[in-house]
Design a protein around this motif. Structure first.
Motif, short mmCIF file in Angstrom:
data_model
loop_
_atom_site.label_atom_id
_atom_site.label_comp_id
_atom_site.label_asym_id
_atom_site.label_seq_id
_atom_site.Cartn_x
_atom_site.Cartn_y
_atom_site.Cartn_z
N GLU A 1 -0.32 8.65 9.45
CA GLU A 1 -0.78 7.26 9.62
C GLU A 1 -0.46 6.44 8.37
O GLU A 1 -0.09 5.28 8.47
CB GLU A 1 -2.27 7.23 9.91
N CYS A 2 -0.61 7.05 7.21
CA CYS A 2 -0.36 6.34 5.95
C CYS A 2 1.12 6.06 5.72
O CYS A 2 1.47 5.18 4.94
CB CYS A 2 -0.91 7.14 4.78
N GLU A 3 1.99 6.83 6.39
CA GLU A 3 3.43 6.65 6.22
C GLU A 3 3.97 5.47 7.00
O GLU A 3 5.10 5.04 6.78
CB GLU A 3 4.17 7.92 6.66
N MET A 4 3.18 4.92 7.90
CA MET A 4 3.63 3.79 8.70
C MET A 4 3.78 2.56 7.81
O MET A 4 2.97 2.34 6.90
CB MET A 4 2.65 3.52 9.83
N GLY B 1 3.51 -1.00 6.19
CA GLY B 1 2.50 -2.05 6.17
C GLY B 1 1.07 -1.57 6.29
O GLY B 1 0.15 -2.38 6.43
N VAL B 2 0.85 -0.26 6.21
CA VAL B 2 -0.49 0.30 6.35
C VAL B 2 -1.06 0.60 4.97
O VAL B 2 -0.37 1.13 4.10
CB VAL B 2 -0.47 1.58 7.21
N SER B 3 -2.31 0.26 4.78
CA SER B 3 -2.99 0.51 3.52
C SER B 3 -3.69 1.87 3.55
O SER B 3 -4.38 2.19 4.52
CB SER B 3 -4.03 -0.59 3.29
N ALA C 1 -7.36 1.35 3.91
CA ALA C 1 -7.79 1.01 5.27
C ALA C 1 -7.89 2.27 6.14
O ALA C 1 -8.85 2.44 6.89
CB ALA C 1 -6.83 0.01 5.89
N ILE C 2 -6.90 3.16 6.02
CA ILE C 2 -6.92 4.41 6.77
C ILE C 2 -8.13 5.24 6.34
O ILE C 2 -8.82 5.84 7.16
CB ILE C 2 -5.61 5.21 6.55
N TYR D 1 5.88 8.32 1.61
CA TYR D 1 6.38 7.19 2.38
C TYR D 1 7.89 7.31 2.50
O TYR D 1 8.53 7.94 1.64
CB TYR D 1 5.97 5.85 1.75
#
Length: 55
Positions: free
Chosen positions: A18-21, A23-25, A28-29, A52
């Protein structure tokens, strides 16, 4: 004494992905999953893949 949380390997992989997507913080995850951002950053460093794309 504080109890140490246990996370399955599947859960760790899912969170790191999820973190590799784009624009994702990470923060936030972490908040969405109720864990510390420091824990997720440690998982990304210890994973076999870069944290990343392009790293």
């Amino acid at each position: 004494m504080q109890r140490r949380d246990f996370y399955t390997k599947f859960f760790k992989i899912q969170v790191v992905q999820e973190c590799e997507m784009p624009g994702v913080s990470v923060a936030a995850i972490a908040m969405m999953n109720g864990i510390s951002a420091k824990v997720i950053r440690r998982w990304t460093r210890t994973s076999s893949r870069p944290p990343y794309p392009g790293a």
